[in-house]
Write a protein that holds these residues in place. Structure first.
Motif, short mmCIF file in Angstrom:
data_model
loop_
_atom_site.label_atom_id
_atom_site.label_comp_id
_atom_site.label_asym_id
_atom_site.label_seq_id
_atom_site.Cartn_x
_atom_site.Cartn_y
_atom_site.Cartn_z
N PRO A 64 0.69 -1.20 0.01
CA PRO A 64 0.05 0.01 0.11
C PRO A 64 1.10 1.35 0.05
CG PRO A 64 0.07 -1.14 2.12
CD PRO A 64 0.79 -1.81 1.35
N ALA A 65 0.22 2.26 -0.27
CA ALA A 65 0.96 3.64 -0.21
C ALA A 65 1.48 4.02 1.24
CB ALA A 65 0.04 4.95 -0.67
N ASN A 66 2.59 4.47 1.18
CA ASN A 66 2.98 5.00 2.64
C ASN A 66 3.44 3.88 3.60
OD1 ASN A 66 3.18 7.86 2.31
ND2 ASN A 66 0.93 7.86 2.63
N ALA A 67 3.84 2.71 2.90
CA ALA A 67 3.98 1.52 3.67
C ALA A 67 5.36 1.26 4.48
CB ALA A 67 3.81 0.11 2.90
N THR A 68 5.50 0.77 5.50
CA THR A 68 6.43 0.63 6.22
C THR A 68 7.05 -0.75 6.52
OG1 THR A 68 6.33 2.66 7.62
CG2 THR A 68 7.79 1.00 8.46
N VAL B 136 25.41 -6.83 4.94
CA VAL B 136 25.15 -6.68 3.31
C VAL B 136 23.85 -6.92 3.01
CG1 VAL B 136 26.30 -7.79 1.31
CG2 VAL B 136 27.72 -7.56 3.39
N ALA B 137 23.26 -7.91 3.53
CA ALA B 137 21.75 -8.28 2.92
C ALA B 137 20.99 -7.09 3.61
CB ALA B 137 21.15 -9.50 3.71
N ILE B 138 21.02 -6.54 4.58
CA ILE B 138 20.33 -5.46 5.17
C ILE B 138 20.31 -3.99 4.05
CG2 ILE B 138 20.07 -3.33 6.86
CD1 ILE B 138 19.35 -5.69 8.22
N GLN B 139 21.56 -3.88 3.48
CA GLN B 139 21.84 -2.60 2.70
C GLN B 139 20.95 -2.91 1.36
OE1 GLN B 139 22.81 0.03 3.47
NE2 GLN B 139 23.76 -0.23 5.43
N THR B 140 20.93 -4.24 0.85
CA THR B 140 20.29 -4.59 -0.27
C THR B 140 18.98 -4.68 -0.25
OG1 THR B 140 22.21 -6.06 -0.81
CG2 THR B 140 20.23 -6.45 -2.05
N ILE B 141 18.36 -4.78 0.84
CA ILE B 141 16.96 -4.93 1.09
C ILE B 141 16.42 -3.60 1.20
CG2 ILE B 141 15.09 -5.85 2.45
CD1 ILE B 141 16.89 -8.32 3.27
N ILE B 142 17.27 -2.85 1.88
CA ILE B 142 16.69 -1.34 1.98
C ILE B 142 16.53 -0.99 0.44
CG2 ILE B 142 17.27 0.98 2.57
CD1 ILE B 142 18.56 -0.40 5.31
N LYS B 143 17.50 -1.24 -0.37
CA LYS B 143 17.40 -0.44 -1.73
C LYS B 143 16.21 -1.07 -2.56
CE LYS B 143 22.24 0.82 -1.52
NZ LYS B 143 23.50 0.18 -1.75
N ILE B 144 16.06 -2.43 -2.45
CA ILE B 144 14.77 -2.89 -3.12
C ILE B 144 13.60 -2.50 -2.32
CG2 ILE B 144 13.76 -5.23 -3.86
CD1 ILE B 144 16.48 -6.52 -3.48
N ALA B 145 13.58 -2.38 -1.27
CA ALA B 145 12.24 -2.06 -0.57
C ALA B 145 11.99 -0.55 -1.17
CB ALA B 145 12.28 -2.12 0.83
N ALA B 146 12.82 0.37 -1.25
CA ALA B 146 12.82 1.71 -1.60
C ALA B 146 12.15 1.59 -3.19
CB ALA B 146 14.20 2.62 -1.47
N ASN C 116 10.75 -0.39 -4.55
CA ASN C 116 9.31 -0.90 -4.76
C ASN C 116 8.32 -0.27 -4.12
OD1 ASN C 116 9.34 -3.97 -6.26
ND2 ASN C 116 11.32 -3.72 -5.26
N GLY C 117 8.33 0.83 -3.61
CA GLY C 117 7.27 1.74 -3.26
C GLY C 117 7.33 1.89 -1.91
N PHE C 118 7.97 0.99 -0.87
CA PHE C 118 8.06 1.31 0.40
C PHE C 118 8.25 2.87 0.87
CE2 PHE C 118 8.11 -3.42 0.99
CZ PHE C 118 7.07 -3.59 1.76
N ALA C 119 7.65 3.30 1.55
CA ALA C 119 7.93 4.83 2.02
C ALA C 119 8.96 4.74 3.18
CB ALA C 119 6.70 5.64 2.59
N GLY D 34 13.14 11.40 -0.35
CA GLY D 34 11.38 11.08 0.12
C GLY D 34 11.44 9.76 0.79
N PHE D 35 12.28 8.87 0.73
CA PHE D 35 12.33 7.67 1.50
C PHE D 35 13.09 7.75 2.70
CE2 PHE D 35 14.79 3.51 2.14
CZ PHE D 35 13.69 2.79 2.38
N THR D 36 12.46 7.06 3.77
CA THR D 36 12.78 7.13 5.37
C THR D 36 13.33 5.81 5.64
OG1 THR D 36 11.21 8.68 5.63
CG2 THR D 36 12.22 7.88 7.55
N VAL D 37 14.61 6.01 6.43
CA VAL D 37 15.28 4.82 7.13
C VAL D 37 15.18 5.26 8.51
CG1 VAL D 37 17.13 3.38 7.73
CG2 VAL D 37 16.31 3.73 5.38
N GLU D 38 14.67 4.44 9.51
CA GLU D 38 14.62 4.82 11.03
C GLU D 38 15.25 3.78 11.72
OE1 GLU D 38 10.67 5.51 12.81
OE2 GLU D 38 11.87 5.70 14.71
#
Ligand code: G16
Length: 543
Positions: free
Chosen positions: A48-52, A65-75, A77-80, A173-177
C-alpha cells in the motif's frame, strides 16, 4: 524514487522451508540470488501507499550486506519507510513485536535460526506478515512461484544507509529509521511479568545462568536480567554476539548448549539455567541437574499461567505441533479449554492466535510462546519460568515432579539423525509409508499398534489443508512414534524420530527418559530399518 531495473534469471531452489529460505552463505552470495528472492516477496505483496517495512536479523555473517540490499529493493518497490534495528539487529520475537506495535506492512527477518553462521555456514530470510507472524503457506508458495519466473528486480539509486546511529534519515523522500532493537521488547516483557517478584527472588540468593550462545539474545538478556531485574553479572554467559556465534552451533539443546549443561550438572550448579538460539526464538529450560523437555515446559506453563501477571485472566486455549507430546493436552482438558494439534512450524499457530482461540503455543523443537507476539519467544519463556519460580519458591525439579504426580508423565525424547544422504532418508520414509498399513493391529513387545497415518491438517480458520506432515505410529495405550524429515537443514537430510510413552506410575517418574523409552527406541529402529538403510548406528543428537 529513481531506481534501476536489473535483468536476472530464476534460480530453481528458492522454495522456503519450515521457516523461510535457508541456504549456505555462499549460495546467497551468488549474484542476484538474494535480490531475486526479495523481489519475489515484494511481487507477491500488494504494497500500500506509505507502507513501512520492519527489517532486522540475528547478526550472523552477511546480515549487514543483506540489510543494505533489502533497503534499496524496498525503496524501489514503493515502501515509504524501513524501520531497521540498530546494527541490523532484531531478534525474531522482537521483530514480530515491532511489526505489531508500529503496524508496519510486515517485516523481513534475516536468520537461519539455530543453524551455525559464518562464511561457510548458513544464512536465511523470511517475510512476516502484518500480524507479526511468519507468512502462511499460501504466501510462501506464491513467493516460490514468483521466484521461478522472475526476470528482473528493482534497486533504488541510493547510497548505503547508516544503520548504526539511532534516528531517522531521509533520501529522495524515502525514510530509514534506525531503532533500538531491545527497548520495545524489554518494555513488553515488563508489561507481562511481575518484575518486582523476580527481583525479590534474586535478592534471596537464587542463582541463574542464561546462555545466549554468542547469538542475538546477548543484548536483550543483559538489559532484562541485569539492568531491569538486578541479577548478578554472573547470571548470563556468552552474551557477546558474533557473526559466527563464537564458532558454535546456536541451538539450545543438551548437545549444542554443552557449556551451560556442564554448569547445570556440575557441583556448584545454579538454581535455574536457560539458553536461547541464534535468533532468540527458541529456549531450553534446566533446573539444578535437571532438564525440562520443551513439551513438559509448555504443559507446565499452561498449568501455571494464571499465577503470572500477563495471563491472570486465564488462557483461551493452547496449541502444539503434532510431534510435541500430549502433556499439554492433559492440562487443557483439566482447564476445560481447547487444545489444537498443528503441523510443525510456527506459521500454523498464527490464525489460531489471531482468531483468539489460543493464548499459548509450543513445539518440541524448543519453541514456546504466546499471543503477545506471533513468533515463539525464547526470553519470554525464560521470564515466565522465573515468574513461576518467584511465586512458587520451589525448585524446577519439584515443580515438574508435582506436575507429573498430578497429570502423569508423557515420557518423551527426540532422536535426530543429521546429514543423511537425501536418497537414503527418503528410502527410510518410503519404506515406512509402504509398510504402515500392514502394522495396524500388530504387537511389538508391550505395545499394540492402533493406527498409522501421515499427519494432515485442515486449518480451522481458513480451511487450508497441509498434507504429509509426518508419519505416525499410534499405539493403543496412547504411546506413539513419529518420523519426520526436518524442514530447516541445508545439507543432506535430517531424520527426526519422536518417541512418546505415557507413564502414570509415579515410582518411575524419576527415571531417565532414555531408560523408560528403551523398548520404544528399538521398535522405532525396527519399523524404519534405519540402520539397514543408512548405516547409522546412533543418533547425532538426543533431546
Ligand atoms: C522452525 C520453525 C519451528 C519449527 C522448526 C522445526 O524453527 O519456526 O516452528 O518447529 O523450524 O524444525 P525442523 O523442520 O528442522 O524440525 P526455527 O527456530 O528454525 O525457526
Amino acid at each position: 524514487m529513481k531506481f534501476q531495473t536489473i535483468s536476472t534469471q530464476p534460480f530453481s531452489d528458492q522454495k522456503p522451508g519450515t521457516s523461510g529460505l535457508r541456504k549456505r552463505v555462499k549460495v546467497f552470495q551468488h549474484p542476484h540470488y538474494l535480490e531475486n528472492f526479495v523481489q519475489s516477496i515484494f511481487d507477491t505483496l500488494e504494497i500500500p501507499a506509505n507502507a513501512t517495512l520492519t527489517l532486522g536479523g540475528d547478526g550472523r555473517y552477511y546480515n549487514r550486506v543483506a540489510i543494505q540490499t533489502i533497503i534499496k529493493i524496498a525503496a524501489a518497490n514503493g515502501f515509504a519507510k524501513v524501520m531497521v534495528g540498530q546494527g541490523g539487529i532484531l531478534s525474531t520475537p522482537a521483530a514480530s513485536h515491532v511489526i505489531r506495535k508500529y503496524q508496519t506492512f510486515g517485516g523481513i527477518i534475516l536468520s537461519a535460526s539455530h543453524n551455525p553462521g559464518g562464511p561457510d555456514n548458513d544464512f536465511g530470510i523470511k517475510y512476516n506478515t502484518t500480524n507479526g507472524g511468519p507468512a502462511p503457506e499460501k504466501i510462501t508458495e506464491a513467493i516460490f512461484a514468483k521466484s521461478k519466473t522472475i526476470a528482473q528486480y528493482r534497486l533504488a539509486d541510493i547510497p548505503d544507509m547508516d544503520i548504526d546511529t539511532l534516528g531517522t534519515q531521509k533520501v529522495n523522500g524515502f525514510t530509514v529509521e534506525v531503532i533500538d532493537p531491545v527497548a520495545d521488547y524489554a518494555d513488553l516483557m515488563e508489561s507481562l511479568f511481575d518484575f518486582d517478584a523476580i527481583r525479590a527472588l534474586f535478592k534471596t540468593g537464587f542463582r541463574m545462568k542464561f546462555d545466549a550462545m554468542h547469538a542475538v539474545t546477548g543484548p536483550y538478556a543483559k538489559e532484562v536480567f541485569l539492568n531491569r531485574l538486578g541479577a548478578d553479572a554472573s547470571s548470563v554467559m556468552n552474551c557477546e554476539a558474533s557473526e559466527d556465534f563464537g564458532g558454535g552451533h546456536p541451538d539450545p539443546n543438551l548437545t549444542y548448549a554443552h557449556d551451560l549443561v556442564e554448569i547445570m550438572y556440575g557441583d556448584d550448579a545454579p538454581d535455574f539455567g536457560a539458553a536461547s538460539d541464534g535468533d532468540g526464538d527458541r529456549n531450553m529450560i534446566l533446573g539444578k541437574h535437571f532438564f525440562v523437555t520443551p513439551s513438559d515446559s509448555l504443559a507446565l506453563i499452561a498449568a501455571n499461567a494464571r499465577i503470572v501477571k500477563g495471563y491472570s485472566g486465564g488462557i483461551a486455549g493452547v496449541a502444539r505441533s503434532m510431534p510435541t507430546s500430549a502433556a499439554v493436552d492433559k492440562v487443557a482438558q483439566s482447564l476445560d479449554i481447547p487444545c489444537y494439534e498443528t503441523p510443525t512450524g510456527w506459521k500454523f499457530f498464527g490464525n489460531l492466535m489471531d482468531a483468539g482461540k489460543v493464548t499459548l503455543c509450543g513445539e518440541e523443537s524448543f519453541g514456546t510462546g504466546s499471543s503477545h507476539v506471533r513468533e515463539k519467544d525464547g526470553l519470554w519463556a525464560v521470564l515466565l519460568w522465573l515468574n513461576i519460580l518467584a511465586i512458587k519458591r520451589q525448585s524446577v525439579e519439584q515443580i515438574v515432579m508435582r506436575h507429573w504426580l498430578q497429570f502423569g508423565r508423557n515420557v518423551y525424547s527426540r532422536h535426530d539423525y543429521e546429514d543423511i544422504p537425501t536418497d537414503e532418508a527418503n528410502a527410510v520414509i518410503q519404506h515406512l509409508r509402504d509398510s504402515m498399513p500392514g502394522l495396524v493391529g500388530k504387537t511389538f513387545g508391550q505395545y499394540k499398534v492402533a493406527t498409522c497415518d501421515d499427519f494432515s491438517y485442515t486449518d480451522p480458520i481458513d480451511g487450508s489443508v497441509s498434507t504429509k506432515q509426518g508419519l505416525r505410529v499410534l499405539f493403543e495405550d496412547g504411546s506413539r512414534i513419529v518420523y519426520r524429515l526436518s524442514g530447516t537443514g541445508t545439507e543432506g537430510a535430517t531424520l527426526r524420530i519422536y518417541l512418546e510413552a505415557f507413564e502414570p506410575d509415579s515410582a518411575k517418574h524419576g527415571l531417565d527418559a532414555q531408560v523408560l523409552l528403551q523398548e520404544m527406541i528399538q521398535i522405532a529402529l525396527q519399523l524404519s530399518q534405519l540402520k539397514e538403510k543408512t548405516g547409522r548406528e546412533k543418533p547425532t543428537v538426543i533431546t
